[in-house]
Structures are given as structure tokens and as C-alpha cells.
Design a protein around this motif. Structure first.
Motif, PDB file in Angstrom:
ATOM      1  N   ALA A   1      10.111  13.737 112.249  1.00 45.37           N
ATOM      2  CA  ALA A   1       9.893  13.408 113.949  1.00 45.37           C
ATOM      3  C   ALA A   1       8.181  11.860 114.148  1.00 45.37           C
ATOM      4  O   ALA A   1       7.438  13.168 113.221  1.00 45.37           O
ATOM      5  N   LEU A   2       8.729  11.632 115.427  1.00 43.15           N
ATOM      6  CA  LEU A   2       7.728  10.626 115.552  1.00 43.15           C
ATOM      7  C   LEU A   2       6.361  11.746 116.203  1.00 43.15           C
ATOM      8  O   LEU A   2       6.827  12.416 116.849  1.00 43.15           O
ATOM      9  N   GLN A   3       5.369  11.345 116.002  1.00 41.19           N
ATOM     10  CA  GLN A   3       4.027  11.867 116.539  1.00 41.19           C
ATOM     11  C   GLN A   3       2.662  10.697 116.518  1.00 41.19           C
ATOM     12  O   GLN A   3       2.542  10.311 116.361  1.00 41.19           O
ATOM     13  N   VAL A   4       2.144  11.563 117.670  1.00 43.79           N
ATOM     14  CA  VAL A   4       0.617  10.956 118.132  1.00 43.79           C
ATOM     15  C   VAL A   4      -0.448  11.661 117.722  1.00 43.79           C
ATOM     16  O   VAL A   4      -0.569  13.019 117.593  1.00 43.79           O
ATOM     17  N   LEU A   5      -1.285  10.831 116.142  1.00 46.59           N
ATOM     18  CA  LEU A   5      -2.093  10.900 116.565  1.00 46.59           C
ATOM     19  C   LEU A   5      -3.091  10.314 117.224  1.00 46.59           C
ATOM     20  O   LEU A   5      -3.651   9.121 117.103  1.00 46.59           O
ATOM     21  N   HIS A   6      -3.922  11.230 117.629  1.00 48.45           N
ATOM     22  CA  HIS A   6      -4.830  11.181 118.561  1.00 48.45           C
ATOM     23  C   HIS A   6      -6.716  10.881 117.462  1.00 48.45           C
ATOM     24  O   HIS A   6      -6.919  12.618 116.665  1.00 48.45           O
ATOM     25  N   CYS A   7      -7.189  10.084 116.970  1.00 46.79           N
ATOM     26  CA  CYS A   7      -8.607  10.325 116.308  1.00 46.79           C
ATOM     27  C   CYS A   7      -9.534  10.432 117.171  1.00 46.79           C
ATOM     28  O   CYS A   7     -10.099   8.843 117.943  1.00 46.79           O
ATOM     29  N   ALA A   8     -10.336  11.373 117.621  1.00 41.82           N
ATOM     30  CA  ALA A   8     -11.893  11.219 117.805  1.00 41.82           C
ATOM     31  C   ALA A   8     -12.873  10.054 117.733  1.00 41.82           C
ATOM     32  O   ALA A   8     -12.680  10.138 116.486  1.00 41.82           O
ATOM     33  N   ASN A   9     -13.590   9.430 118.193  1.00 48.10           N
ATOM     34  CA  ASN A   9     -14.875   8.921 117.671  1.00 48.10           C
ATOM     35  C   ASN A   9     -15.555   9.329 116.506  1.00 48.10           C
ATOM     36  O   ASN A   9     -15.807  10.962 117.356  1.00 48.10           O
ATOM     37  N   ALA A  10     -16.281   8.680 116.348  1.00 49.37           N
ATOM     38  CA  ALA A  10     -17.611   9.663 115.350  1.00 49.37           C
ATOM     39  C   ALA A  10     -18.438   9.852 116.027  1.00 49.37           C
ATOM     40  O   ALA A  10     -18.547  11.397 115.765  1.00 49.37           O
ATOM     41  N   SER A  11     -18.773   9.961 117.441  1.00 46.17           N
ATOM     42  CA  SER A  11     -20.018  10.394 117.454  1.00 46.17           C
ATOM     43  C   SER A  11     -19.840  11.573 118.197  1.00 46.17           C
ATOM     44  O   SER A  11     -20.229  13.309 118.374  1.00 46.17           O
ATOM     45  N   SER A  12     -18.802  12.194 118.461  1.00 49.31           N
ATOM     46  CA  SER A  12     -17.773  13.407 118.661  1.00 49.31           C
ATOM     47  C   SER A  12     -16.834  14.662 117.928  1.00 49.31           C
ATOM     48  O   SER A  12     -16.476  15.086 118.407  1.00 49.31           O
ATOM     49  N   GLY A  13     -17.406  13.831 116.697  1.00 50.04           N
ATOM     50  CA  GLY A  13     -16.943  14.466 115.550  1.00 50.04           C
ATOM     51  C   GLY A  13     -15.888  13.906 114.767  1.00 50.04           C
ATOM     52  O   GLY A  13     -15.771  14.183 113.334  1.00 50.04           O
ATOM     53  N   GLY A  14     -15.620  12.748 115.161  1.00 49.29           N
ATOM     54  CA  GLY A  14     -13.853  12.226 114.737  1.00 49.29           C
ATOM     55  C   GLY A  14     -12.942  13.245 114.266  1.00 49.29           C
ATOM     56  O   GLY A  14     -12.157  13.208 113.300  1.00 49.29           O
TER      57      GLY A  14
ATOM     58  N   GLY B   1     -14.646   4.643 121.892  1.00 49.99           N
ATOM     59  CA  GLY B   1     -13.363   4.619 120.335  1.00 49.99           C
ATOM     60  C   GLY B   1     -13.299   5.652 119.552  1.00 49.99           C
ATOM     61  O   GLY B   1     -11.912   5.452 118.907  1.00 49.99           O
ATOM     62  N   ASP B   2     -12.668   6.286 120.771  1.00 50.33           N
ATOM     63  CA  ASP B   2     -11.130   6.843 120.256  1.00 50.33           C
ATOM     64  C   ASP B   2      -9.917   6.013 120.675  1.00 50.33           C
ATOM     65  O   ASP B   2      -9.415   5.087 121.033  1.00 50.33           O
ATOM     66  N   THR B   3      -9.003   6.482 118.963  1.00 49.86           N
ATOM     67  CA  THR B   3      -7.783   6.222 118.915  1.00 49.86           C
ATOM     68  C   THR B   3      -6.430   6.651 119.499  1.00 49.86           C
ATOM     69  O   THR B   3      -6.442   7.917 119.335  1.00 49.86           O
ATOM     70  N   TRP B   4      -5.560   6.190 120.055  1.00 48.10           N
ATOM     71  CA  TRP B   4      -3.910   6.968 119.349  1.00 48.10           C
ATOM     72  C   TRP B   4      -3.063   6.298 119.538  1.00 48.10           C
ATOM     73  O   TRP B   4      -3.300   4.911 119.176  1.00 48.10           O
TER      74      TRP B   4
ATOM     75  N   GLU C   1       2.172   8.079 106.882  1.00 45.52           N
ATOM     76  CA  GLU C   1       3.114   6.825 106.748  1.00 45.52           C
ATOM     77  C   GLU C   1       2.413   5.916 107.853  1.00 45.52           C
ATOM     78  O   GLU C   1       1.589   6.099 108.049  1.00 45.52           O
ATOM     79  N   ALA C   2       2.951   3.947 107.615  1.00 43.07           N
ATOM     80  CA  ALA C   2       2.039   3.546 108.323  1.00 43.07           C
ATOM     81  C   ALA C   2       2.478   3.922 110.163  1.00 43.07           C
ATOM     82  O   ALA C   2       3.140   4.675 110.220  1.00 43.07           O
ATOM     83  N   MET C   3       0.746   3.996 110.711  1.00 44.74           N
ATOM     84  CA  MET C   3       1.090   4.136 111.958  1.00 44.74           C
ATOM     85  C   MET C   3       1.100   3.066 112.492  1.00 44.74           C
ATOM     86  O   MET C   3       0.042   2.197 112.655  1.00 44.74           O
ATOM     87  N   LEU C   4       1.516   2.655 114.062  1.00 46.98           N
ATOM     88  CA  LEU C   4       1.037   1.888 114.386  1.00 46.98           C
ATOM     89  C   LEU C   4      -0.081   2.559 116.377  1.00 46.98           C
ATOM     90  O   LEU C   4       0.132   3.347 116.710  1.00 46.98           O
ATOM     91  N   THR C   5      -0.998   1.812 116.146  1.00 45.95           N
ATOM     92  CA  THR C   5      -2.122   1.868 116.686  1.00 45.95           C
ATOM     93  C   THR C   5      -1.643   1.278 118.639  1.00 45.95           C
ATOM     94  O   THR C   5      -1.615   0.321 118.609  1.00 45.95           O
ATOM     95  N   PHE C   6      -1.776   1.815 119.527  1.00 49.30           N
ATOM     96  CA  PHE C   6      -0.960   1.764 120.284  1.00 49.30           C
ATOM     97  C   PHE C   6      -2.175   1.546 121.888  1.00 49.30           C
ATOM     98  O   PHE C   6      -2.428   1.166 123.049  1.00 49.30           O
ATOM     99  N   CYS C   7      -3.107   2.056 121.518  1.00 47.78           N
ATOM    100  CA  CYS C   7      -4.957   2.604 122.674  1.00 47.78           C
ATOM    101  C   CYS C   7      -5.759   2.912 121.426  1.00 47.78           C
ATOM    102  O   CYS C   7      -5.927   3.814 120.868  1.00 47.78           O
ATOM    103  N   GLU C   8      -6.941   2.479 122.279  1.00 45.14           N
ATOM    104  CA  GLU C   8      -8.350   2.448 122.082  1.00 45.14           C
ATOM    105  C   GLU C   8      -8.996   2.333 122.683  1.00 45.14           C
ATOM    106  O   GLU C   8      -9.193   1.327 123.930  1.00 45.14           O
ATOM    107  N   SER C   9      -9.877   3.495 123.323  1.00 49.28           N
ATOM    108  CA  SER C   9     -10.597   3.532 124.261  1.00 49.28           C
ATOM    109  C   SER C   9     -12.042   3.146 124.395  1.00 49.28           C
ATOM    110  O   SER C   9     -12.132   2.249 123.373  1.00 49.28           O
TER     111      SER C   9
END
Length: 150
Positions: free
Chosen positions: A27-40, A14-17, A3-11
Motif C-alpha cells: 500500500a502507498l504510505q506517507v513518510l514524514h522526515c523531521a528536520n535534523a535539529s529536531s532529531g530527524g 526542513g521537514d519533508t513528506w 522504493e522510489a519516493m515522491l517528495t510532495f512537501c518540504e516545510s
């Protein structure tokens, strides 16, 4: 899919949470997206598990700051402002606390950070009058089965 996500941190690398709900999971969950250079890679973590992992990390602090900002925004719009509301928290009666507990999905003792946050949000709703407004709106709705198709 989520569903709609609220991005609260970007390192800086390029990693995002982001905070949100995965389809099929309430339940609410946190999605960690690794940067493209580390495989995404994308990894989901329960909110309670995320809050218990790496306290003090930049992403952990960013989430707590975002939650604090959301709560501040909600109470800043109310008469008397945040200071008055915080004083009211201190003076809250046992009956008000029990009313907030009955409106939440938690019971005492509050065993986790998410339980405490749920209770806190219900107290904010109660003390700002939002719970009363929602209760009054619910009372005006036509009950299911009474001439409705639901």
C-alpha cells in the motif's frame, strides 16, 4: 528500505513528506522526515490515515495538489483535453462505472478517500482509452505456462 519516493512537501523548517511504498508493504504510505535539529525521526503513515489527519494542513494540501497535477497531466495529453473528459465523466453510463469498478480493487459504497481515488483513477483510464490499450496489450501476451518459463 523504501522504493522510489515522491517528495510532495518540504516545510520552511526542513521537514519533508514523501509518498511511496515501504519494502514488504504493497500500500502507498506517507513518510514524514523531521528536520535534523529536531532529531530527524522518520515516521511512516498509511495514506488513508494521513489524509484523515490534519485536513487543511500544508502537507495535506500539497499531496492533494500533487495528485491533482498528476491526473491533469494524464488527461491533458488526451484528445479533447480536460474539459471534454470532465463532461464525459458527467455523462458516464452505469456500464462505464461498472467497468471501472471491475478494473479497480474497490467495491461500492466507496468507504474511504483511497477507495474514491482508486475508482477515480480507473474511470480516468477507462474514459481516456488507457484501460483499453492495457487490456489489448494483456491479450497479446503469452499466457504463463504456454511455452514460457514463468
Amino acid at each position: 528500505m523504501a522504493e522510489a519516493m515522491l517528495t510532495f512537501c518540504e516545510s520552511s523548517n526542513g521537514d519533508t513528506w514523501s509518498l511511496g511504498k515501504r519494502d514488504g508493504c504493497g500500500a502507498l504510505q506517507v513518510l514524514h522526515c523531521a528536520n535534523a535539529s529536531s532529531g530527524g525521526a522518520k515516521n511512516w503513515l498509511g495514506l488513508v490515515e494521513f489524509l484523515a489527519t490534519n485536513p487543511g494542513s500544508p502537507e495535506h494540501s500539497a499531496l492533494l495538489e500533487r495528485i491533482g497535477a498528476i491526473v491533469s497531466d494524464r488527461i491533458a495529453d488526451k484528445p479533447g483535453g480536460p474539459a471534454e473528459l470532465l463532461m464525459h465523466f458527467r455523462d458516464a453510463t452505469e456500464a462505464e462505472a461498472m467497468t471501472a469498478l471491475s478494473g479497480s480493487k474497490v467495491r461500492l459504497p466507496l468507504g474511504s478517500t483511497s477507495d474514491a481515488l482508486e475508482f477515480f483513477n480507473c474511470m480516468v483510464d477507462l474514459l481516456t482509452g488507457l484501460q483499453q490499450v492495457e487490456d489489448e496489450a494483456d491479450a497479446r501476451r503469452i499466457p504463463a505456462g504456454f511455452g514460457s518459463t514463468h
